[in-house]
Design an enzyme around this catalytic site. Sequence first.
Site, mmCIF file in Angstrom:
data_model
loop_
_atom_site.group_PDB
_atom_site.id
_atom_site.type_symbol
_atom_site.label_atom_id
_atom_site.label_comp_id
_atom_site.label_asym_id
_atom_site.label_seq_id
_atom_site.Cartn_x
_atom_site.Cartn_y
_atom_site.Cartn_z
ATOM 1 N N GLY A 145 -5.257 5.972 6.156
ATOM 2 C CA GLY A 145 -6.390 5.665 5.295
ATOM 3 C C GLY A 145 -6.121 6.160 3.894
ATOM 4 N N GLY A 148 -2.580 5.262 12.344
ATOM 5 C CA GLY A 148 -3.452 4.688 11.330
ATOM 6 C C GLY A 148 -3.187 5.378 10.014
ATOM 7 C CB SER A 195 -7.993 11.028 2.780
ATOM 8 O OG SER A 195 -8.434 10.570 4.030
ATOM 9 C CG ASP A 247 -15.609 6.732 3.599
ATOM 10 O OD1 ASP A 247 -16.121 5.613 3.364
ATOM 11 O OD2 ASP A 247 -14.387 6.909 3.677
ATOM 12 C CE LYS A 272 2.475 7.288 6.307
ATOM 13 N NZ LYS A 272 3.916 7.506 6.250
#
Length: 991
Positions: free
Chosen positions: A691, A689, A693, A818, A695
């Site tokens: 995101g 994945g 910020s 978040d 990997k």
Amino acid sequence: MLPLFLLLCFLIPPPTVISLNQDGLSLYKFKLSMNDPDSSLSSWNDGAAHPCSWFGVTCDPTNTSVTELDLSSSNIAGPFPASILCNLTNLTTLILYNNSINNALPPEISLCRSLVHVDLAQNLLTGALPPTLSDLPNLRYLDLTGNNFSGVIPDSFANFQKLEVLSLVYNLLDGTIPASLGNITTLKMLNLSYNPFSPGRIPPELGNLANLEVMWLTQCNLVGVIPGSFGKLKKLRDLDLALNNLEGSIPSSLIEMTSLKQIELYNNSLSGELPRGMGNLTALRLVDIAMNRLSGTIPDELCRLPLESLNLYQNQFEGELPESIANSLNLYELRLFANKLTGKLPSNLGKNAPLRWVDVSNNQFSGEIPATLCENGKLEELLMIYNSFSGNIPASLGRCRSLMRVRFGFNRLSGEVPAAFWGLPHVYLLELADNSFSGSIAKTIAGAGNLSLLTLSKNNFTGPIPEEIGWLENLEEFSGNDNMFNGSLPASIVKLGQLGTLDLHNNKISGELPIGIRSWKKLNEINLANNEIGGNVPDEIGSLSVLNFLDLSNNQFSGEVPAELQNLKLNRLNMSYNHLSGELPPMLAKDMYMTSFLGNPGLCGDWNSLCNGRDEAKARGYSWLLRMIFIIATVVFVVGLVWFYSKYKNFKRSKRAIDKSRWTLMSFHKLGFGEDEILNCLDDDSVIGSGSSGKVYKVVLTSGEVVAVKKLWGGIKKEMESEDIEKGGVQDNAFDAEVETLGKIRHKNIVKLWCCCTTRDCKLLVYEYMPNGSLGDSLHGSKGGLLDWPTRYKIALDAAEGLSYLHHDCVPPIVHRDVKSNNILLDADFGARVADFGVAKVVETNGKGTKSMSVIAGSCGYIAPEYAYTLRVNEKSDIYSFGVVILELVTGRRPVEPEFGEKDLVRWVYTTLDQKGVEHVIDSRLDSCYKDDICRVLDIGLMCTSSLPINRPAMRRVVKMLQENQTKAIKKDGKLSPYYCDDASDHGSVA
Ligand SMILES: *[C@@H]1O[C@H](CO)[C@@H](O)[C@H](O)[C@H]1NC(C)=O
Ligand SMILES: *[C@@H]1O[C@H](CO)[C@@H](O)[C@H](O)[C@H]1NC(C)=O
């Protein structure tokens, strides 16, 4: 909303102008200008000659002109229609409390010349406070609490002629509190609490408000001292300056405020002693001066007042608690914890008073526990930890059925605990640790049906643990270590389905482990070290899926180590010094577990030097030599292989340019791996994945263990490129400190952070691996239909518990920043855990409010509306985001979808509910027989996404509400299932 509005216009015939009087026409226009989803204004029709019988309307009986309009909590929405309302020339009272009036308050409100009483609290008004408000010549009452007004308090407010009440609590006002407010001498109530003002002093001019009865300046960012001029406030009943940064001593003029009934100064930095003469404040009932730096003794004259509540905790008070406090006939709250108080508690404390909450913890009190504490049968909390109390627990407390929380730990109490005391029905926390209690746990404990935390550690308790312990179905922690318990563990103990911690190490327990421990579904930690327990280690232990601490060392266990143990993810495993034998299961036969199995002479594994052979004493010398040769050969081979491999890797990695020499490792749990092992596995094929910020990689370690590794680049790298290297360093330290805090968090619903590796330009966070990926992927991917309602419900509850832990049980509290479905991960059983504190910051509360964050926090569709105005992030913003996750679970839709147009999921749900009904909101893939349950959860989601932060329930409450839902669902067969699907008689209409 628009289509609904058009519909209304269409259905209602145009007003027949002739019949209705002028005020009626104005109100009719008002009705048409507002959105009224609940049809609260349905009685407003034009058939009448005047509006005097309409809902919420009051007229002057002599001339049928409208004088009052009260539409509180009518769910009407729309901008404030000043030009229409101000045509009601005789309108004196306007109450629109708790609606959805939005946009700015227009300056034209000053045209409503007759207004005396204006209540627009709890609406959605934004923008500046209109300076023209003070032009209203007759205004006495102005309440704008709970809106989103921003900017400063206008200077013109000094010009109010008759104003008595000014309430601006819970807005977004900044600037400082203007001294000119001291000119409004008619003022009786000045409430400005909970606004993000800039740091400022309390204007001494406020002392001129001679008629003031109530002053609330809670959490207004006040600094400096409390002005001496406050002594002039002779009528002041209620003074609240709590949650500010006030310093200096409490002015002696305080004792001139002779009407004072309630004083709230908690959580400031006040110092010095309490002023002399507090005995003059004869009206004083409620005192909260906690969390300051006050010193000296607690004045006797203060305790002679008929106080109801006295909170002096977290100061530096010393000396004794005056005996006179026991004579306060109405005292229900006494919190003195964390001071330096000495001596005895008054022996008749509670005899005359309906005490409910008593907390004297963390002082140096001695003597006995007063027997009269619960004389009035109201005592709920009795907290006395960390003192030097001695003697027995008075028998009278055994009759105190109101008790809920009892903490006697860390004192010098002794003797037997009264039998009735063990069985108090409402107690959920009973802590007796670190005293000298003796005797055994009485069978009467069966009555303590609410008990969830039982801590008896470090006493002299004896006897077996009674069978009745198994009746405590809410028990989550049972710590009885360091006592002299003996006998076997009762068979019933396996019935404790909520048990998370069982710690009985250092006792004399014998017998075997009971059968059926697989029902300890929530057991996290079991410590039975240093007992005399024998028999086999049951295979069942491998089914305790959340177990991460297992210590059975120094017992008499025999037989083989069960292979099922390999199923567990343990932070600690200790089975040393038993009589275990046979082969170790392969995954445990590793160096990292070397110390876990010491002192079991019969135990063998291929790795080991522990294996002391199987009575091959004669052959030993010879085989020893063979073995040495073999070992040396192996070592040479392995070293060669490693050398070759590392050469190869170095070559390969030179491209990656990671400066490995600078790696530092920070680990929070016992690790079975090193940083090199992880670094070597970060290949592009293992990315699972990525995101904003960084990997995320899935890494299978040589031990067979799987971890998830998040590699952070970006922000940190940029920081380093900037010229200000110094600053970068500081940032790094902050990051490390934060990561360390996060690493210490252990909760079943929070993804564990194993460790963090750092170099100058890259950071790695190593988490436990969650096989079922993120909720976002599961729900919105092709597999979404597979998540049935019980699973979704469970996920919501799990995630709520995780967040609640961060908000309420961490000190300081942690705001996630978040929360989103992609940050809720699912384990093998679809249990949910909250993950990724990549942007979470430890909130620096120490009560001084939340810290503003300069970086944008959160993800699209999850960001709370107030963030746009305030850029502030706090627990309430997490709750909003969590509400969005609930809506995702209920609707099966993403937080932002093209279909919603301008709207996000929250708006879409609200409008769809309004216009089409709940069937169109619920995910059609869900079984309709769950509709009732789903609706209840949907309600919780709506509450969490309320646009006003204060209307959102705290996470702890959210958990409660979700659990209440569960109790309804599980009552039939003990597990979560669509029980009423088979039960058409009850719910036929639903299915
Ligand atoms: C308002 O009240 C005054 C005095 O009672 C009256 O003369 C006047 O007509 C009223 N206004 C309306 C619009 O009815
Ligand atoms: C206010 O009332 C006057 C007549 O008295 C009317 O002309 C005007 O249109 C009204 N204003 C509104 C906004 O209804």
